[in-house]
Design a protein around this motif. Structure first.
Motif, short mmCIF file in Angstrom:
data_model
loop_
_atom_site.label_atom_id
_atom_site.label_comp_id
_atom_site.label_asym_id
_atom_site.label_seq_id
_atom_site.Cartn_x
_atom_site.Cartn_y
_atom_site.Cartn_z
N ASP A 117 -26.97 59.34 5.25
CA ASP A 117 -28.02 58.47 4.95
C ASP A 117 -28.85 58.56 4.06
OD1 ASP A 117 -27.30 56.76 7.66
OD2 ASP A 117 -28.19 58.63 8.63
N ALA A 118 -28.40 57.61 2.90
CA ALA A 118 -29.16 58.06 1.33
C ALA A 118 -29.73 56.65 1.06
CB ALA A 118 -28.03 58.51 0.68
N PRO A 119 -30.82 56.11 1.77
CA PRO A 119 -31.42 54.97 1.24
C PRO A 119 -31.83 54.98 -0.08
CG PRO A 119 -33.12 56.37 2.83
CD PRO A 119 -31.76 56.87 2.60
N HIS A 120 -31.50 54.02 -1.09
CA HIS A 120 -32.07 53.73 -2.55
C HIS A 120 -32.11 52.28 -2.87
CE1 HIS A 120 -27.55 53.53 -1.88
NE2 HIS A 120 -27.61 52.90 -2.99
N LEU A 121 -32.38 51.94 -3.79
CA LEU A 121 -32.59 50.72 -4.29
C LEU A 121 -31.39 49.98 -4.92
CD1 LEU A 121 -36.10 51.67 -5.90
CD2 LEU A 121 -36.18 50.01 -4.22
N VAL A 122 -31.15 48.83 -4.68
CA VAL A 122 -29.96 47.99 -5.38
C VAL A 122 -30.59 46.76 -5.65
CG1 VAL A 122 -27.83 47.15 -5.05
CG2 VAL A 122 -28.44 49.09 -3.79
N LEU A 123 -30.75 46.39 -7.10
CA LEU A 123 -31.10 45.15 -7.53
C LEU A 123 -30.13 44.43 -8.31
CD1 LEU A 123 -34.54 46.14 -9.30
CD2 LEU A 123 -34.19 45.57 -6.90
N ALA A 124 -30.19 43.15 -8.50
CA ALA A 124 -29.16 42.42 -9.22
C ALA A 124 -29.65 41.24 -10.12
CB ALA A 124 -28.06 41.69 -8.46
N PRO A 125 -29.68 41.53 -11.37
CA PRO A 125 -30.19 40.37 -12.10
C PRO A 125 -29.30 38.97 -12.13
CG PRO A 125 -28.95 41.75 -13.42
CD PRO A 125 -29.00 42.45 -12.20
N GLN A 126 -30.12 37.84 -12.28
CA GLN A 126 -29.28 36.68 -12.18
C GLN A 126 -29.02 35.75 -13.24
OE1 GLN A 126 -32.51 34.78 -9.55
NE2 GLN A 126 -31.62 36.10 -7.71
N SER A 127 -29.12 36.31 -14.64
CA SER A 127 -28.95 35.64 -15.75
C SER A 127 -29.20 36.53 -16.83
CB SER A 127 -29.91 34.53 -15.87
OG SER A 127 -31.31 34.84 -16.24
N ALA A 140 -44.19 66.65 1.53
CA ALA A 140 -45.13 66.14 2.39
C ALA A 140 -45.00 64.87 2.99
CB ALA A 140 -46.75 66.37 2.04
N VAL A 141 -44.96 64.69 4.44
CA VAL A 141 -44.60 63.46 5.01
C VAL A 141 -45.97 62.78 5.10
CG1 VAL A 141 -44.18 62.39 7.20
CG2 VAL A 141 -42.80 64.43 6.48
N GLN A 152 -37.56 64.06 7.31
CA GLN A 152 -37.39 63.43 5.81
C GLN A 152 -36.47 62.31 5.85
OE1 GLN A 152 -38.67 65.08 3.14
NE2 GLN A 152 -39.71 66.45 4.65
N LEU A 153 -35.59 62.14 6.75
CA LEU A 153 -34.65 60.89 6.57
C LEU A 153 -35.70 59.69 6.83
CD1 LEU A 153 -31.70 61.92 8.80
CD2 LEU A 153 -31.58 61.32 6.39
N ASP A 154 -36.78 59.67 7.89
CA ASP A 154 -37.86 58.71 7.97
C ASP A 154 -38.40 58.43 6.80
OD1 ASP A 154 -36.67 58.40 10.63
OD2 ASP A 154 -38.24 59.56 11.49
N LYS A 155 -38.74 59.62 6.31
CA LYS A 155 -39.84 59.58 4.93
C LYS A 155 -39.05 58.61 3.79
CE LYS A 155 -41.94 62.68 1.72
NZ LYS A 155 -41.34 61.86 0.53
N ARG A 156 -37.83 59.13 3.59
CA ARG A 156 -37.16 58.76 2.33
C ARG A 156 -36.61 57.00 2.58
NH1 ARG A 156 -34.44 64.05 2.33
NH2 ARG A 156 -32.82 63.38 3.72
#
Length: 576
Positions: free
Chosen positions: A331-341, A406-407, A448-452
């Motif tokens: 479980d590795a949450p991270h950001l994913v963005l996508a440009p549109q032009s 630190a949480v 740590q999972l909850d924190k991330r």
């Protein structure tokens, strides 16, 4: 005889060395000089560099973010292997084919469209001018046919060829003028450009260069990367731009080394970026997990191409969505963005840097070949109000133990610069306690999972999470490079009285269920538009969001772009 419309689409074809790409670039620059907007992409074969190619252009008095339904003019210096691109060159009975008779007959695949045909002996006419070239005859002819002032072309020639010998410039100008004169006598029913708008200092920029500029504006000062089509141009830009702002560029030996170098630079306090394509992203996934676990900010620009494996390096596709969203183990949450032009490549990449730094998380920016390697004339883009601000740790008070992880309520913990007194800690990929000490305790793992995850969910994204246009009962939901075609189709449908809206998420993870629910309030029918074979975006929407209706899907893989008319036709069918 002329046909009036808001834009003109042109295809220039020729073998390697024919100079159609040079002519196309000059045509774009001349259009910008004359006050027009433009979009220029290329279609090339598997050789990547050199060989036959087609230059695909759309010029307009309004901003252009999508290809059109058909090409009004197809001009061929020769027909070498043009069948490779025939499916990407839609013509109609209103189109005009201009070809050099020395090149032979028009291929049946193109002649069958019913377009009007005309001959222009480009090679023969070029020989009448000492040093003349057929591509300059073609350039002058196209300018004349669409109503682009030849003087604008001459102005661009002077700038482009200023380092050449004087006789080379004179020959090119003479060839352009001759081509324009000959084309004017053809009396073809070509669509002509409308009068331009007032303009000042527009940019001609590719999506890859725009993304590089966005990274610089966002505060990136380190890049390590390995060249790969179709992302290399962003690296070429950063290799010269970063040193000018005190940054560093490193060409690494491979993708594994490059992303780990970036993690190291970011750990040291410098915002970092790497750029790659699908095969490279596959190699980077383990290191991305390290960045998630160690909470080290990082941006990865993935310029998507056809896959799997080596796939189609020179063609666009939106098929890296699954790996970008779900490709990391655990479980590795991270950001994913996508440009549109193309212009949005700048904005989105700058935003990505700011978000990565604020959340201390890796961010994948999903561009693609049709954005990255295409060139557009756009209005100057001011710097977005995003500043990369990392929450830095200070020397703890006497007797206080520093806890790197630190949480906190926000999920973000102060991150020290190496050498900060009293802030030593272990940073690796092992699960850990708040201090950073490796731990196998279930309580530490859960915290740590909850924190991330919490630090991403609580981040303020504002209205930038998506592009929203209209409030109709039918919603077109799309993403990335399909947004321009979808927006144009929605506007056409509205002009015919249909009740249609556009929803195009720019932030793909973390998901925004409340924002999406508001965006779809009142929607009874949904059309999802995407460029993938398995409908990855549709599955993502149905898995992550509670949609108000089961969506209809318009999905196909690359390399054929999805055109506004195709989306409009699907909307028209839904409206019956």
């Amino acid at each position: 005889m002329t046909v009036s419309s808001g834009s003109v689409s042109i295809a220039l074809c020729g073998s390697g060395g024919a100079g159609v790409m040079t002519a196309a670039n000059m045509l774009v620059d001349a259009a910008a000089h004359a006050g027009y907007y433009a979009l220029f992409s290329r279609s090339s074969g598997p050789q990547i560099r050199g060989g036959e190619a087609a230059a695909l252009l759309r010029l307009s008095a309004e901003p252009v973010t999508s290809v059109d339904d058909t090409y009004q003019i197809l001009l061929a210096v020769d027909w070498q292997n043009v069948v490779r691109f025939a499916a990407e060159l839609p013509l109609s009975a209103d189109s005009v084919i201009v070809a050099d008779p020395a090149a032979g007959a028009v291929p049946d695949l193109l002649a069958g469209a019913g377009a009007r045909m005309a001959e222009l002996a480009m090679k023969e006419q070029a020989q009448t001018i000492p040093g003349g070239r057929p591509n300059m005859i073609a350039l002058g002819a196209v300018a004349s046919l669409i109503g682009l002032p030849v003087e604008a072309v001459v102005e661009v020639l002077g700038k482009s060829l200023k380092k050449k010998r004087a006789d080379a410039l004179e020959a090119s100008i003479a060839a352009v003028r001759l081509g324009a004169e000959i084309a004017a006598r053809l009396d073809l029913p070509c669509r002509r450009l409308p009068p331009p708008q007032a303009h000042q200092g527009r940019w001609a920029i590719s999506g890859n260069h725009a993304a590089g500029l966005g990274a610089i504006r966002g505060g990136v000062r380190f890049c390590a990367a390995y060249p790969i089509t179709p992302a290399t141009e962003s690296l070429e830009y950063l290799s010269t731009a970063l040193p000018r702002v005190g940054g560093v560029f490193v060409q690494a030996e491979d993708e594994l080394a490059s992303i780990n170098m970036c993690i190291g630079a970011s750990f040291g306090g410098d915002p970092a970026i790497t750029a790659t394509a699908g095969p490279g992203l596959s190699l980077m996934t383990e290191a991305l997990g390290l960045a998630v676990a160690s909470e080290t900010p990082l941006v990865v620009l993935d310029v998507q191409r056809g896959g799997p494996s080596t796939g189609i390096p020179t063609k666009s596709e939106q098929s890296d969505l699954n790996i970008a969203l779900y490709g990391l183990h655990g479980d590795a949450p991270h950001l994913v963005l996508a440009p549109q032009s193309i212009a949005d490549c700048l904005f989105t990449t700058q935003w990505a840097v700011a978000l990565a730094e604020a959340t201390q998380a890796p961010c994948i920016v999903l561009s693609d070949q049709s954005l990255g390697q295409s060139r557009a004339v756009i209005d100057p883009t001011p710097a977005a109000p995003f500043v990369a601000r990392r929450l830095l740790a200070q020397t703890p008070a006497e007797g206080e133990v520093f806890k790197r992880y630190a949480v906190t309520n926000s999920g973000v913990s102060p991150m020290p610069l190496p050498g900060t007194p009293g802030c030593q800690y272990t940073a690796d990929g092992l699960e850990h306690a708040e201090s950073g000490t490796p731990s196998t305790q279930s309580s530490d793992h859960a915290r740590q999972l909850d924190k991330r995850l919490r630090k991403l969910l609580l981040q303020e994204y504002g209205p930038h999470w998506a592009t929203l246009d209209g409030d109709g009962e039918i919603a077109v939901i799309t993403w990335g490079s399909c947004t321009g075609a979808a927006r144009e189709a929605v506007h056409r449908a509205r002009a015919q009285g249909m009740s249609v809206r556009l929803v195009a998420p720019r932030l793909l993870f973390p998901t925004r269920p409340d924002d999406m629910a508001r965006a779809l309030d009142g929607v009874t029918r949904i059309l999802v538009v995407e460029q993938s074979h398995l409908g990855q975006f549709t599955r993502y929407l149905r898995g992550e969001y509670d949609l108000p209706a089961r969506p209809e899907v318009f999905s196909r893989p690359g390399p054929l772009p999805i055109r506004p008319g195709e989306i409009h036709a699907r909307l028209a069918a839904m409206g019956k």
